[in-house]
Design a protein around this motif. Structure first.
Motif, PDB file in Angstrom:
ATOM      1  N   LYS A  55     -59.387  31.532 -21.929  1.00 60.41           N
ATOM      2  CA  LYS A  55     -60.073  32.550 -21.119  1.00 60.41           C
ATOM      3  C   LYS A  55     -59.405  32.784 -19.762  1.00 60.41           C
ATOM      4  CE  LYS A  55     -63.111  32.795 -24.410  1.00 60.41           C
ATOM      5  NZ  LYS A  55     -62.943  33.849 -25.425  1.00 60.41           N
ATOM      6  N   LYS A  56     -58.097  32.491 -19.676  1.00 57.55           N
ATOM      7  CA  LYS A  56     -57.307  32.817 -18.498  1.00 57.55           C
ATOM      8  C   LYS A  56     -56.547  34.112 -18.776  1.00 57.55           C
ATOM      9  CE  LYS A  56     -58.305  28.932 -16.367  1.00 57.55           C
ATOM     10  NZ  LYS A  56     -59.128  28.909 -15.133  1.00 57.55           N
ATOM     11  N   THR A  57     -55.976  34.685 -17.728  1.00 59.04           N
ATOM     12  CA  THR A  57     -55.103  35.843 -17.928  1.00 59.04           C
ATOM     13  C   THR A  57     -53.674  35.409 -17.647  1.00 59.04           C
ATOM     14  OG1 THR A  57     -55.534  36.565 -15.644  1.00 59.04           O
ATOM     15  CG2 THR A  57     -56.844  37.583 -17.400  1.00 59.04           C
ATOM     16  N   ALA A  58     -52.735  35.897 -18.449  1.00 53.57           N
ATOM     17  CA  ALA A  58     -51.340  35.485 -18.314  1.00 53.57           C
ATOM     18  C   ALA A  58     -50.416  36.655 -18.593  1.00 53.57           C
ATOM     19  CB  ALA A  58     -51.035  34.335 -19.273  1.00 53.57           C
ATOM     20  N   ALA A  59     -49.325  36.733 -17.855  1.00 52.67           N
ATOM     21  CA  ALA A  59     -48.289  37.738 -18.080  1.00 52.67           C
ATOM     22  C   ALA A  59     -46.951  37.023 -18.226  1.00 52.67           C
ATOM     23  CB  ALA A  59     -48.242  38.728 -16.918  1.00 52.67           C
ATOM     24  N   LEU A  60     -46.015  37.655 -18.923  1.00 50.05           N
ATOM     25  CA  LEU A  60     -44.698  37.075 -19.178  1.00 50.05           C
ATOM     26  C   LEU A  60     -43.602  37.931 -18.556  1.00 50.05           C
ATOM     27  CD1 LEU A  60     -45.272  36.195 -22.925  1.00 50.05           C
ATOM     28  CD2 LEU A  60     -44.649  34.515 -21.181  1.00 50.05           C
ATOM     29  N   ILE A  61     -42.602  37.271 -17.981  1.00 48.93           N
ATOM     30  CA  ILE A  61     -41.440  37.963 -17.429  1.00 48.93           C
ATOM     31  C   ILE A  61     -40.195  37.446 -18.136  1.00 48.93           C
ATOM     32  CG2 ILE A  61     -40.069  38.447 -15.366  1.00 48.93           C
ATOM     33  CD1 ILE A  61     -42.583  37.783 -13.698  1.00 48.93           C
TER      34      ILE A  61
END
Length: 209
Positions: free
Chosen positions: A18-24
């Motif tokens: 239930k976390k938010t995550a983005a990838l680079i």
């Protein structure tokens, strides 16, 4: 050493928590972008265009399910030459990511070499997670990376940069040499060595296909 696999699956696990995550994707090989199902032949705006100011964040960011990601392809390798004489070239990533708000975690998949792209990542990051296989060739580069992190801090480029931990991947406890290296890493890094080892698993290698 499974950098890409670690970044992608860690993002997915965080989403499940239930976390938010983005990838680079900061690797010119574009492995992360490919693993996320992107057809790079159909994409014009990538990290290279974002870092050079030729594109803006909304044009670059892609999405796979609940995970937004910033893709890269081979033209990112041109960046080092293109920015060779530019002021503040080490802070390009930090600069362009200022407008990105929202994710609890931003996970950066770095290239294997310590060049301008990795330096940009180290200056932008809060913490470094180092995946490594339990073999001598892989761990020989660890001390060099740790020294580079110290230099980034000592030069005042990122005072808060810290080591999150070292993660052993492709681990096979049946091999004496791997268990031996695991003990050496434990002695060197103590609690910074993750208790979890990612065991050798053909399914992980097959998953992107």
């Amino acid at each position: 050493v499974a950098k890409t696999t670690t970044a992608m699956n860690l993002a997915a696990a965080l989403i499940k928590k239930k976390k938010t995550a983005a990838l680079i994707d900061m690797d010119p090989q574009g492995s992360l972008s490919l693993a996320m199902g992107l057809d790079l032949t159909k994409i014009d705006a990538t990290m290279k265009e974002l870092l050079t100011g030729e594109a803006y964040t909304p044009e670059v960011v892609q999405r796979r399910g609940e995970i937004p990601f910033f893709p890269a392809k081979i033209n990112l390798a041109e960046l080092e030459l293109q920015l060779a004489s530019e002021m503040g070239r080490e802070r390009r990533l930090e600069s362009v990511m200022k407008e990105v708000t929202g994710p609890d975690f931003m996970l950066i998949d770095c290239p294997p070499q310590l060049g301008l792209l990795t330096t940009n990542a180290l200056i932008y990051a809060d913490e470094v997670l180092i995946p490594t296989t339990a073999d001598y060739l892989a761990i020989s580069g660890l001390s060099y990376l740790i020294e580079t992190m110290k230099k980034v801090r000592n030069l005042g480029l990122n005072d808060n940069l810290s080591l999150n931990g070292v993660l052993i991947t492709n681990f096979d406890a049946r091999k004496n040499i791997q268990s031996e290296i695991q003990k050496k890493l434990k002695k060197e890094f103590g609690t910074k060595l993750y208790k979890t080892e990612i065991r050798t698993n053909n399914s992980l290698a097959e998953a992107p296909a």
